[in-house]
Design a protein around this motif. Structure first.
Motif, PDB file in Angstrom:
ATOM      1  N   PHE A  70       3.324   3.571  -1.850  1.00  0.00           N
ATOM      2  CA  PHE A  70       4.903   2.492  -2.423  1.00  0.00           C
ATOM      3  C   PHE A  70       4.878   0.920  -3.077  1.00  0.00           C
ATOM      4  N   PHE A  71       3.261   0.664  -2.911  1.00  0.00           N
ATOM      5  CA  PHE A  71       3.481  -0.413  -3.886  1.00  0.00           C
ATOM      6  C   PHE A  71       3.257  -0.698  -5.353  1.00  0.00           C
ATOM      7  N   ASN A  76       7.704  -1.207  -2.289  1.00  0.00           N
ATOM      8  CA  ASN A  76       8.020  -2.180  -0.880  1.00  0.00           C
ATOM      9  C   ASN A  76       7.942  -3.762  -1.861  1.00  0.00           C
ATOM     10  N   ALA A  77       9.096  -3.739  -2.548  1.00  0.00           N
ATOM     11  CA  ALA A  77       9.245  -4.986  -3.066  1.00  0.00           C
ATOM     12  C   ALA A  77      10.722  -5.565  -2.886  1.00  0.00           C
ATOM     13  N   GLY A  78      10.717  -6.521  -2.949  1.00  0.00           N
ATOM     14  CA  GLY A  78      12.190  -7.595  -2.024  1.00  0.00           C
ATOM     15  C   GLY A  78      13.265  -6.966  -2.943  1.00  0.00           C
ATOM     16  N   SER A  79      13.393  -6.451  -3.864  1.00  0.00           N
ATOM     17  CA  SER A  79      14.818  -6.209  -4.594  1.00  0.00           C
ATOM     18  C   SER A  79      14.687  -4.277  -4.241  1.00  0.00           C
ATOM     19  N   LYS A  87      17.017  -0.969   1.721  1.00  0.00           N
ATOM     20  CA  LYS A  87      17.828  -0.348   0.992  1.00  0.00           C
ATOM     21  C   LYS A  87      18.377   1.065   0.968  1.00  0.00           C
ATOM     22  N   ASP A  88      19.641   0.772   1.406  1.00  0.00           N
ATOM     23  CA  ASP A  88      19.852   2.928   1.324  1.00  0.00           C
ATOM     24  C   ASP A  88      19.974   3.157   2.076  1.00  0.00           C
ATOM     25  N   GLY A  89      19.509   2.293   3.931  1.00  0.00           N
ATOM     26  CA  GLY A  89      19.313   2.765   4.737  1.00  0.00           C
ATOM     27  C   GLY A  89      18.346   3.089   5.280  1.00  0.00           C
ATOM     28  N   PHE A  90      16.982   2.695   3.989  1.00  0.00           N
ATOM     29  CA  PHE A  90      15.570   2.922   4.134  1.00  0.00           C
ATOM     30  C   PHE A  90      14.745   1.526   3.828  1.00  0.00           C
ATOM     31  N   MET A  91      13.615   1.375   5.489  1.00  0.00           N
ATOM     32  CA  MET A  91      13.206  -0.844   5.509  1.00  0.00           C
ATOM     33  C   MET A  91      11.923  -0.637   5.351  1.00  0.00           C
ATOM     34  N   PHE A  95       6.102  -5.887   0.706  1.00  0.00           N
ATOM     35  CA  PHE A  95       4.385  -5.285   0.006  1.00  0.00           C
ATOM     36  C   PHE A  95       3.560  -4.847   0.706  1.00  0.00           C
ATOM     37  N   GLY A  96       4.099  -4.697   1.878  1.00  0.00           N
ATOM     38  CA  GLY A  96       3.094  -3.820   3.177  1.00  0.00           C
ATOM     39  C   GLY A  96       2.520  -4.696   4.299  1.00  0.00           C
ATOM     40  N   TYR A  97       3.212  -6.014   4.594  1.00  0.00           N
ATOM     41  CA  TYR A  97       2.624  -6.365   6.169  1.00  0.00           C
ATOM     42  C   TYR A  97       2.621  -5.932   6.986  1.00  0.00           C
ATOM     43  N   ASP A  98       3.459  -4.958   7.062  1.00  0.00           N
ATOM     44  CA  ASP A  98       3.403  -4.460   8.561  1.00  0.00           C
ATOM     45  C   ASP A  98       3.338  -2.809   8.487  1.00  0.00           C
ATOM     46  N   PRO A  99       1.937  -2.242   8.211  1.00  0.00           N
ATOM     47  CA  PRO A  99       1.731  -1.089   8.298  1.00  0.00           C
ATOM     48  C   PRO A  99       2.525  -0.376   9.157  1.00  0.00           C
ATOM     49  N   LYS A 100       1.993  -0.944  10.305  1.00  0.00           N
ATOM     50  CA  LYS A 100       2.600   0.378  12.180  1.00  0.00           C
ATOM     51  C   LYS A 100       4.072   0.528  11.434  1.00  0.00           C
TER      52      LYS A 100
END
Length: 768
Positions: A70-71, A76-79, A87-91, A95-100
């Motif tokens: 993903f990274f 998972n970038a800010g853009s 973005k487009d309904g998927f968040m 940069f993956g700070y919340d893996p859970k």
């Protein structure tokens, strides 16, 4: 074996082994035949079970394998999906700070769509990434790529979570310490490795993201290939997991015609700067002349231009530069200038709004305490330590106002204060880690909330009179809670592993760590700020944004002045003396053919627009008329002035229109950018027609006295030059200005016009 064949085999094998989400099933006979056929041509799989029925394939880890994809792909970038609202309904978390949370949103939020474990190739995760389904981000990779294989194998295995079983990445290392290219177009590769908490190592070059700080010098592509573009120096960076690491790149200019002049070195500063310049094939400028040195060092150490008497004494004497530096360092004006600098950083503003705890009396108590420390030469670490642990009355205990002035608010705000505290005393902007791990540095949300906990218990309560607030630490206050999972985060220093042990008020432990000689973050920050004050820019610039992705332009130099500060017992004057005595500080602003493009390696002096308060004090020195500053005693110097408000002190507050026009800090924030030294049209107009210069041209009859005391117009003109520009006029200037005076040799108005012109010259407004 080609990668494409290897992946095709794995895909077929996985479809057989993980059909219907079951990890142990007898493969279809035709599938087994295909497997055996592939094995005949030399392709093997990981392990075959003893009964020849079950293939055991290593299942990718969500945290260790999937999230890095993903990274790398920028998902998972800010853009993209890492934006605050996705973005487009998927968040995804930035940069993956919340893996859970990322696992839940990827697998469980839209069951069977983003991840289809029954038919993996129909997963939106794969279809959109390969461009088979419309995707705002476009096609990210091919089916033959390792990224597709990783995602496919993970989905085919049932998209398992691994929250309790995966070692965390604790360090990222690079294959190179420096790239040195002799010519444009040269290439080399940077490889990236990761070390996990269990000690295991892996090569992650293909999963890292790369960028260059200056693409006009060198570029780096997605595969880590570094290409020399043009002469100069820069850094290229790799980011993996929460770590960003960098390596220096030097691209040398052509060697033809370069001959290192081997200039003399006064001290270690010269040696380290010259070492870098020689590597970059840059020739330093020559020394400035004595007049320029006198003006420069007086502006930098006294906050004003030299007086006529100081000019005569230096120029007619032995012109001992080291002795002049010592003289200025011993003067209270040096301490007052540094008091002004600290007062800006700590946002000292006085007001009459008592609930904010920033009454004029409190501001004055804080300011005078700082001035006393600067004048006495107190070590800077002790100076800072006393502020950090201070409690008590804001009216009588000056350093306690660290907790009232730095954040102007009716109530103490731990998060805001912690961010400002870190930026001022460490040069680290940890506020970026409040909502997510820092995107350009090593600080995590754990670091942020643990650091904020040092100040969670800070309180203010009314004193014996309305103006007074008493500052104290409430030991019953619980630590801050992590924003993601609400864990309590006990106080922990930045970069620390374990929480500090304290008796309830953790500030003592914080102060000991912060100001320890072993804490390079503190000493490097303070040393860099001192350097920037004297040279016009920091070795790290901006000075309050020290991070991995903003490295020093000369690392050994920053290390050396930091070590010198520590070895001297954090003595401000010792480091300032070293810097001012160096040839680097005393170089001319006049560039040569070799260094005319240098803006960062200190091969020549840089033109510096005067700070607003220094400019006003220089006008006062030249004219003999001090500024009249509101609510301060007559004769107060501009550098000894701080803003006073009739009400709330929240800011911005410049104090006077002059300070606003000329960019003095508004003290709205602690950011170094609050002090603006960029010249503007408004400034030029103010000097030309404003009252600052106009009312001083005839102040105290100085021009009249001067004209009466001199026999020749040349003598009057010479003194006007010394008063304003600290130099003698050239023969051409004398000739032209005598012509301007004409027959009015005893008319003060003719000389007032010359005086006015000198004040409006660029030469007067700049330190050079």
């Amino acid at each position: 074996m080609t990668f494409a064949l290897d992946f095709m085999f794995r895909k077929l094998l996985l479809k057989a082994v993980f059909a219907n989400g079951v990890a142990s099933i007898t493969p279809h006979r035709r599938t087994l035949s295909l497997i055996l056929a592939i094995l005949v041509v030399g392709i093997s799989f990981t392990t075959v079970a003893a009964n020849d029925n079950v293939a055991e394939i290593d299942v990718p880890s969500f945290r260790r394998d999937v999230m890095p994809v993903f990274f790398r792909a920028g998902c998972n970038a800010g853009s993209c999906h890492g934006a605050a609202s996705g973005k487009d309904g998927f968040m995804l978390s930035l940069f993956g700070y919340d893996p859970k949370g990322d696992y839940h949103r990827t697998v469980n939020e839209m069951v069977g769509r983003r991840v289809n474990t029954a038919v993996p190739e129909q997963s939106l995760l794969l279809l959109k990434s390969t461009g088979k389904v419309a995707h705002t981000g476009g096609k990210l990779f091919d089916e033959s790529s390792e990224y597709y294989e990783t995602l496919y194998r993970w989905i085919a295995a049932g998209a398992p979570d691994d929250s309790d079983s995966v070692p965390d990445t604790v360090e990222v290392i690079l294959s190179k310490k420096r790239f040195l290219f002799e010519k444009k177009g040269a290439k080399d590769r940077l490889r990236v490795g990761a070390i996990a908490s269990d000690g295991s190592k892996r090569l992650v070059t293909s999963l890292a993201r790369f960028h260059s700080n200056n693409e006009s010098v060198a570029t780096i592509d997605d595969n880590g290939i570094v290409t020399a573009v043009g002469p100069g120096d820069t850094y290229v960076f790799a980011r993996y997991n929460r770590f960003t690491v960098g390596v220096e790149v030097i691209v040398l200019p052509p060697a033809e015609g370069f001959d290192w002049p081997n200039p003399p070195a006064t001290n270690y500063i010269d040696q380290l700067v010259y070492d870098r310049l020689q590597k970059l094939r840059i020739t330093p400028s020559g020394l400035c002349d004595d007049e320029t040195f006198l003006r420069r060092v007086t502006l930098d150490l006294a906050g004003r231009t030299p007086t006529v008497d100081e000019y005569r004494e230096f120029m007619d004497g032995d012109r001992d530069r080291a002795a002049k530096i010592d003289e200025l360092l011993a003067n209270d004006e040096f301490a007052d200038l540094w008091t002004a600098l600290w007062a800006e950083q700590l946002r000292i503003i006085g007001g009459n709004y008592a609930p904010a705890a920033t009454h004029v009396k409190a501001a004055m108590s804080f300011y005078e305490w700082i001035r006393k420390q600067m004048r006495s030469g107190r070590p800077l670490n002790e100076f800072v330590e006393e502020m950090v642990v201070a409690s008590g009355s804001n009216l009588t205990n000056g350093p306690a106002n660290l907790y009232t002035m730095m954040v102007h608010a009716p109530r103490f705000e731990p998060k805001v204060f912690a961010a400002d505290f870190s930026q001022v005393f460490l040069g680290v902007q940890i506020q970026c880690a409040e909502c997510h791990n820092h995107p350009f540095d090593r600080w995590t949300q754990d670091d942020y909330y643990s650091f904020v906990s040092f100040f969670a218990g800070m309180k203010r309560k009314p004193g014996v009179e309305p103006r007074e607030r008493r500052i104290f630490y409430d030991t019953s206050t619980p630590p801050m809670k992590h924003v993601v999972d609400k864990r309590p985060m006990p106080p922990r220093v930045l970069g620390g592993v374990e929480p500090v042990a304290s008796d309830g008020d953790p500030r003592k432990e914080l102060a000991e760590w912060l100001t320890s000689p072993d804490n390079e973050m503190f000493s490097r920050n303070i040393a860099n700020r001192i350097w920037a004050q004297l040279l016009g820019k920091g070795i790290v610039e901006p000075v309050d944004d020290i991070r991995v992705s903003n490295p020093p332009v000369n690392g050994p130099l920053l290390d050396a002045i930091s070590d010198r500060l520590v070895d001297s017992g954090f003595d401000l004057r010792t480091l300032v003396r070293d810097i001012c005595n160096s040839r680097v500080y005393q170089l001319s602003v006049q560039p040569n053919a070799s260094n005319k493009g240098d803006t960062r390696q200190f091969s020549h002096a840089y033109l510096r627009h005067l700070r607003a308060d220094v400019l006003l004090d220089s006008v006062a020195t030249a004219t003999g008329m001090q500024a009249s500053l509101p609510k301060f005693a007559a004769g107060t110097r501009a550098i000894n002035y701080f803003p006073i408000s009739g009400g709330d002190t929240g800011g911005p507050n410049y104090g006077t229109p002059f300070f606003k026009t000329f960019g003095r800090s508004s003290r709205a924030t602690i950011c170094a950018c609050e002090t603006d030294t960029q010249p503007t049209l408004s400034q030029a107009l103010h000097l030309a027609v404003g009252e600052t210069i106009q009312k001083r041209l005839w102040a105290n009859g100085e021009i009249r006295k001067l004209v009466a005391s001199k026999e020749q117009p040349e003598q009057v003109i010479e003194e006007l030059f010394v008063r304003t520009l600290s130099r003698q006029p050239t023969e051409e200037e004398i000739k032209d200005l005598v012509a301007v005076v004409g027959d009015s040799t005893k008319d003060p108005k003719a000389y007032e016009d010359i005086f006015w012109g000198l004040f409006n010259s660029t030469e007067f407004s700049f330190n050079h």
